[in-house]
Write a protein that holds these residues in place. Structure first.
Motif, PDB file in Angstrom:
ATOM      1  N   ASN A   3      11.680  -6.377  70.684  1.00 34.69           N
ATOM      2  CA  ASN A   3      10.597  -6.842  69.812  1.00 34.69           C
ATOM      3  C   ASN A   3       9.465  -7.503  70.587  1.00 34.69           C
ATOM      4  O   ASN A   3       8.560  -8.095  69.989  1.00 34.69           O
ATOM      5  CB  ASN A   3      11.126  -7.802  68.744  1.00 34.69           C
ATOM      6  CG  ASN A   3      11.734  -9.072  69.316  1.00 34.69           C
ATOM      7  OD1 ASN A   3      12.398  -9.029  70.362  1.00 34.69           O
ATOM      8  ND2 ASN A   3      11.522 -10.201  68.650  1.00 34.69           N
ATOM      9  N   VAL A   4       9.462  -7.379  71.917  1.00 30.79           N
ATOM     10  CA  VAL A   4       8.369  -7.904  72.736  1.00 30.79           C
ATOM     11  C   VAL A   4       7.324  -6.816  72.945  1.00 30.79           C
ATOM     12  O   VAL A   4       7.648  -5.645  73.160  1.00 30.79           O
ATOM     13  CB  VAL A   4       8.884  -8.405  74.099  1.00 30.79           C
ATOM     14  CG1 VAL A   4       7.746  -8.598  75.102  1.00 30.79           C
ATOM     15  CG2 VAL A   4       9.643  -9.716  73.917  1.00 30.79           C
ATOM     16  N   CYS A   5       6.080  -7.211  72.872  1.00 27.02           N
ATOM     17  CA  CYS A   5       4.950  -6.343  73.189  1.00 27.02           C
ATOM     18  C   CYS A   5       4.074  -7.089  74.190  1.00 27.02           C
ATOM     19  O   CYS A   5       3.761  -8.268  73.982  1.00 27.02           O
ATOM     20  CB  CYS A   5       4.157  -6.009  71.927  1.00 27.02           C
ATOM     21  SG  CYS A   5       2.602  -5.134  72.203  1.00 27.02           S
ATOM     22  N   ILE A   6       3.692  -6.433  75.273  1.00 26.99           N
ATOM     23  CA  ILE A   6       2.839  -7.044  76.296  1.00 26.99           C
ATOM     24  C   ILE A   6       1.412  -6.547  76.105  1.00 26.99           C
ATOM     25  O   ILE A   6       1.184  -5.350  75.917  1.00 26.99           O
ATOM     26  CB  ILE A   6       3.341  -6.690  77.711  1.00 26.99           C
ATOM     27  CG1 ILE A   6       4.774  -7.178  77.913  1.00 26.99           C
ATOM     28  CG2 ILE A   6       2.425  -7.293  78.777  1.00 26.99           C
ATOM     29  CD1 ILE A   6       5.432  -6.624  79.168  1.00 26.99           C
ATOM     30  N   LEU A   7       0.466  -7.469  76.161  1.00 28.55           N
ATOM     31  CA  LEU A   7      -0.945  -7.134  75.963  1.00 28.55           C
ATOM     32  C   LEU A   7      -1.729  -7.536  77.208  1.00 28.55           C
ATOM     33  O   LEU A   7      -1.662  -8.687  77.643  1.00 28.55           O
ATOM     34  CB  LEU A   7      -1.469  -7.886  74.735  1.00 28.55           C
ATOM     35  CG  LEU A   7      -2.850  -7.527  74.188  1.00 28.55           C
ATOM     36  CD1 LEU A   7      -2.898  -6.073  73.759  1.00 28.55           C
ATOM     37  CD2 LEU A   7      -3.185  -8.444  73.015  1.00 28.55           C
ATOM     38  N   ARG A   8      -2.454  -6.579  77.805  1.00 26.27           N
ATOM     39  CA  ARG A   8      -3.229  -6.854  79.019  1.00 26.27           C
ATOM     40  C   ARG A   8      -4.593  -6.163  78.954  1.00 26.27           C
ATOM     41  O   ARG A   8      -4.834  -5.330  78.085  1.00 26.27           O
ATOM     42  CB  ARG A   8      -2.461  -6.412  80.270  1.00 26.27           C
ATOM     43  CG  ARG A   8      -1.206  -7.239  80.534  1.00 26.27           C
ATOM     44  CD  ARG A   8      -0.540  -6.868  81.839  1.00 26.27           C
ATOM     45  NE  ARG A   8       0.657  -7.677  82.076  1.00 26.27           N
ATOM     46  CZ  ARG A   8       1.470  -7.525  83.108  1.00 26.27           C
ATOM     47  NH1 ARG A   8       1.201  -6.587  84.039  1.00 26.27           N
ATOM     48  NH2 ARG A   8       2.538  -8.295  83.255  1.00 26.27           N
ATOM     49  N   LEU A  21      12.561 -16.305  72.163  1.00 24.61           N
ATOM     50  CA  LEU A  21      12.944 -14.982  71.672  1.00 24.61           C
ATOM     51  C   LEU A  21      14.353 -14.982  71.105  1.00 24.61           C
ATOM     52  O   LEU A  21      14.648 -14.253  70.140  1.00 24.61           O
ATOM     53  CB  LEU A  21      12.819 -13.958  72.798  1.00 24.61           C
ATOM     54  CG  LEU A  21      11.385 -13.617  73.221  1.00 24.61           C
ATOM     55  CD1 LEU A  21      11.379 -12.847  74.530  1.00 24.61           C
ATOM     56  CD2 LEU A  21      10.686 -12.823  72.120  1.00 24.61           C
ATOM     57  N   ARG A  22      15.228 -15.792  71.664  1.00 21.25           N
ATOM     58  CA  ARG A  22      16.591 -15.879  71.129  1.00 21.25           C
ATOM     59  C   ARG A  22      16.627 -16.582  69.779  1.00 21.25           C
ATOM     60  O   ARG A  22      17.578 -16.404  69.008  1.00 21.25           O
ATOM     61  CB  ARG A  22      17.493 -16.619  72.122  1.00 21.25           C
ATOM     62  CG  ARG A  22      17.780 -15.840  73.405  1.00 21.25           C
ATOM     63  CD  ARG A  22      18.907 -16.482  74.205  1.00 21.25           C
ATOM     64  NE  ARG A  22      18.543 -17.803  74.715  1.00 21.25           N
ATOM     65  CZ  ARG A  22      17.983 -18.023  75.901  1.00 21.25           C
ATOM     66  NH1 ARG A  22      17.698 -16.998  76.706  1.00 21.25           N
ATOM     67  NH2 ARG A  22      17.698 -19.254  76.296  1.00 21.25           N
ATOM     68  N   SER A  23      15.580 -17.341  69.475  1.00 20.31           N
ATOM     69  CA  SER A  23      15.597 -18.158  68.263  1.00 20.31           C
ATOM     70  C   SER A  23      14.899 -17.521  67.066  1.00 20.31           C
ATOM     71  O   SER A  23      15.037 -18.008  65.944  1.00 20.31           O
ATOM     72  CB  SER A  23      14.953 -19.523  68.545  1.00 20.31           C
ATOM     73  OG  SER A  23      13.550 -19.400  68.688  1.00 20.31           O
ATOM     74  N   VAL A  24      14.122 -16.442  67.297  1.00 23.60           N
ATOM     75  CA  VAL A  24      13.393 -15.831  66.182  1.00 23.60           C
ATOM     76  C   VAL A  24      14.002 -14.477  65.834  1.00 23.60           C
ATOM     77  O   VAL A  24      14.685 -13.853  66.645  1.00 23.60           O
ATOM     78  CB  VAL A  24      11.887 -15.669  66.513  1.00 23.60           C
ATOM     79  CG1 VAL A  24      11.247 -17.031  66.784  1.00 23.60           C
ATOM     80  CG2 VAL A  24      11.655 -14.730  67.681  1.00 23.60           C
ATOM     81  N   ARG A  25      13.740 -14.031  64.625  1.00 22.20           N
ATOM     82  CA  ARG A  25      14.288 -12.770  64.154  1.00 22.20           C
ATOM     83  C   ARG A  25      13.826 -11.602  65.024  1.00 22.20           C
ATOM     84  O   ARG A  25      12.676 -11.560  65.472  1.00 22.20           O
ATOM     85  CB  ARG A  25      13.867 -12.500  62.703  1.00 22.20           C
ATOM     86  CG  ARG A  25      14.347 -13.502  61.687  1.00 22.20           C
ATOM     87  CD  ARG A  25      14.204 -12.923  60.267  1.00 22.20           C
ATOM     88  NE  ARG A  25      12.949 -12.198  60.064  1.00 22.20           N
ATOM     89  CZ  ARG A  25      11.833 -12.741  59.593  1.00 22.20           C
ATOM     90  NH1 ARG A  25      11.795 -14.034  59.276  1.00 22.20           N
ATOM     91  NH2 ARG A  25      10.758 -12.007  59.415  1.00 22.20           N
ATOM     92  N   SER A  26      14.693 -10.653  65.199  1.00 21.75           N
ATOM     93  CA  SER A  26      14.380  -9.512  66.055  1.00 21.75           C
ATOM     94  C   SER A  26      13.436  -8.513  65.398  1.00 21.75           C
ATOM     95  O   SER A  26      12.943  -7.593  66.060  1.00 21.75           O
ATOM     96  CB  SER A  26      15.669  -8.795  66.468  1.00 21.75           C
ATOM     97  OG  SER A  26      16.351  -8.310  65.327  1.00 21.75           O
ATOM     98  N   ASP A  27      13.156  -8.675  64.075  1.00 25.36           N
ATOM     99  CA  ASP A  27      12.215  -7.772  63.417  1.00 25.36           C
ATOM    100  C   ASP A  27      10.782  -8.295  63.463  1.00 25.36           C
ATOM    101  O   ASP A  27       9.868  -7.678  62.908  1.00 25.36           O
ATOM    102  CB  ASP A  27      12.630  -7.524  61.967  1.00 25.36           C
ATOM    103  CG  ASP A  27      12.592  -8.790  61.115  1.00 25.36           C
ATOM    104  OD1 ASP A  27      12.799  -9.892  61.672  1.00 25.36           O
ATOM    105  OD2 ASP A  27      12.358  -8.677  59.902  1.00 25.36           O
ATOM    106  N   ILE A  28      10.561  -9.423  64.144  1.00 21.06           N
ATOM    107  CA  ILE A  28       9.214  -9.965  64.333  1.00 21.06           C
ATOM    108  C   ILE A  28       8.701  -9.499  65.686  1.00 21.06           C
ATOM    109  O   ILE A  28       9.365  -9.675  66.703  1.00 21.06           O
ATOM    110  CB  ILE A  28       9.218 -11.506  64.271  1.00 21.06           C
ATOM    111  CG1 ILE A  28       9.692 -11.995  62.907  1.00 21.06           C
ATOM    112  CG2 ILE A  28       7.829 -12.058  64.586  1.00 21.06           C
ATOM    113  CD1 ILE A  28       9.901 -13.496  62.846  1.00 21.06           C
ATOM    114  N   LEU A  29       7.504  -8.903  65.716  1.00 24.96           N
ATOM    115  CA  LEU A  29       6.918  -8.487  66.981  1.00 24.96           C
ATOM    116  C   LEU A  29       6.327  -9.711  67.680  1.00 24.96           C
ATOM    117  O   LEU A  29       5.459 -10.386  67.123  1.00 24.96           O
ATOM    118  CB  LEU A  29       5.837  -7.440  66.768  1.00 24.96           C
ATOM    119  CG  LEU A  29       5.296  -6.805  68.056  1.00 24.96           C
ATOM    120  CD1 LEU A  29       6.349  -5.892  68.693  1.00 24.96           C
ATOM    121  CD2 LEU A  29       4.002  -6.035  67.799  1.00 24.96           C
ATOM    122  N   VAL A  30       6.795  -9.992  68.877  1.00 21.25           N
ATOM    123  CA  VAL A  30       6.286 -11.119  69.667  1.00 21.25           C
ATOM    124  C   VAL A  30       5.368 -10.542  70.748  1.00 21.25           C
ATOM    125  O   VAL A  30       5.819  -9.840  71.662  1.00 21.25           O
ATOM    126  CB  VAL A  30       7.427 -11.932  70.301  1.00 21.25           C
ATOM    127  CG1 VAL A  30       6.860 -13.063  71.152  1.00 21.25           C
ATOM    128  CG2 VAL A  30       8.344 -12.483  69.211  1.00 21.25           C
TER     129      VAL A  30
END
Length: 369
Positions: free
Chosen positions: A221-226, A185-194
């Motif tokens: 930019n984190v989304c959790i899917l369950r 997460l520190r290495s990718v752009r913050s406008d990308i949804l992870v």
């Protein structure tokens, strides 16, 4: 063009599918059982009957099935939010986690945008991406059957909109550690949804994967899917959810098909949250059987990666995969084959797992001969 030519052209014309749809691979579900003696281990379903509280909630709600469900799923969202210590505004629900994932991709991707994911991973990923007109970017798994996060980071371009991280990974069962995802997460752009896809998180041993809620609170930019389909045993009702920042979650609710999560599914999911302790007791039995089955297979001579899902993964070439599937078919056991990669076996009750061990031992002996 004469009137006769126009009439002829009209008579021969017919509706056609979009090119993106015509070229889509079909999602291959796990094969279904057709007899009492068949062990259905091709789909990662719970082999327990529904939780009693969930079954009772469905029976009680069935008398009102002539009415539409609450489209906003307010009660369910509030209960999930309380369970996770977030707000209802951060929750979006859908028909299974795959339905929510479709809402995510529809909500974020325009034609030509890119979605990065490991491969092999969940089979629906490329289908949903292509259906949205976006471009799937498959990044091969590493030698340990897990996500190669360095390669995934290197695959990011200016068109990247979404990155999917499946942990534990389906079908290999390999989790992604908390520290590795944090570094990613520190290495990718913050406008990308992870998107951290945790369909099997309940089956994972504590500490084997990420603390996704902590990551979500630190990285917007984190989304959790369950989902409620696996450990909670609601696969037949279809209800999953996402945890995302309020603006993203609101967008996911806007892209949802109206009334997609039925009233029965909503009531069953709420009741299941009340029975989390009973679900966890069932999970503990699956974990014990997973360990026993893996240890016995390794003792036979099979090479496995430690799985944190309710399934085991056997890497095999086409020839060995065909031998395994034929042997399992002959033994009335359904497993999931992935052409060119291997097979996935759902962990079931001890008797079915013992049948798996017998078949695997016989195939390995024949293969070595």
């Amino acid at each position: 063009m004469t009137s006769d030519q126009i009439l002829m052209a009209t008579e021969t014309a017919h509706p056609t599918l979009r090119a993106a749809v015509s070229g889509l691979p079909s999602y291959v579900p796990g094969r279904r059982s057709a007899g009492a003696d068949i062990a259905a281990l091709a789909s990662n379903e719970s082999h327990y009957e529904p939780l009693p509280a969930a079954a009772a909630a469905v029976a009680e709600a069935a008398g009102r099935m002539n009415r539409y469900p609450d489209m906003a799923a307010v009660e369910l969202r509030e209960r999930i939010a309380g369970h996770l210590a977030v707000t209802a505004g951060e929750i979006a629900v859908g028909p299974g986690s795959v339905g929510v994932l479709q809402q995510i991709i529809t909500g974020l991707c325009d034609a030509g945008d890119e979605v990065i994911f490991a491969w092999r991973s969940f089979e629906a990923y490329p289908i949903l991406v292509e259906l949205a007109g976006a471009r799937p970017v498959r990044v091969p798994l590493d030698d340990a059957e897990g996500h190669d996060l360095d390669a995934m980071a290197a695959a990011v371009t200016e068109r990247t909109k979404v990155i999917l991280l499946c942990t534990p990974n389906n079908p290999t069962g390999v989790p992604i550690s908390h520290d590795r995802i944090a570094a990613f997460l520190r290495s990718v752009r913050s406008d990308i949804l992870v998107v951290i896809d945790e369909a099997y998180v309940e089956y994972a041993e504590a500490g084997s994967g990420p603390d996704s809620l902590t990551l979500y609170r630190e990285y917007p930019n984190v989304c959790i899917l369950r989902t409620f389909s696996k450990a909670y045993g609601l696969a037949g009702l279809r209800v999953g959810y996402a945890v995302a920042t309020p603006d993203i979650a609101e967008g996911l609710r806007r892209t949802a098909i109206p009334f997609a999560v039925t009233a029965l599914a909503q009531k069953a999911a709420v009741a299941s949250l009340d029975a989390t302790g009973e679900m966890q007791a069932r999970v503990a039995v699956v974990q014990k059987e997973r360990s026993r089955l893996a240890a016995r297979l390794e003792a036979q001579g099979w090479t496995l990666q430690p799985s944190q899902g309710n399934f085991l993964w056997i890497r095999a070439d086409d020839d060995l995969t065909a031998r395994l599937v034929a042997a399992f078919d002959q033994a009335d056991i359904l497993v999931r084959a992935y052409q060119g990669d291997g097979i996935r076996i759902t962990v079931a009750e001890p008797a079915s797992n013992d049948r798996v061990l017998h078949v695997m031992e016989a195939v390995l002996a024949a293969h070595a001969a």
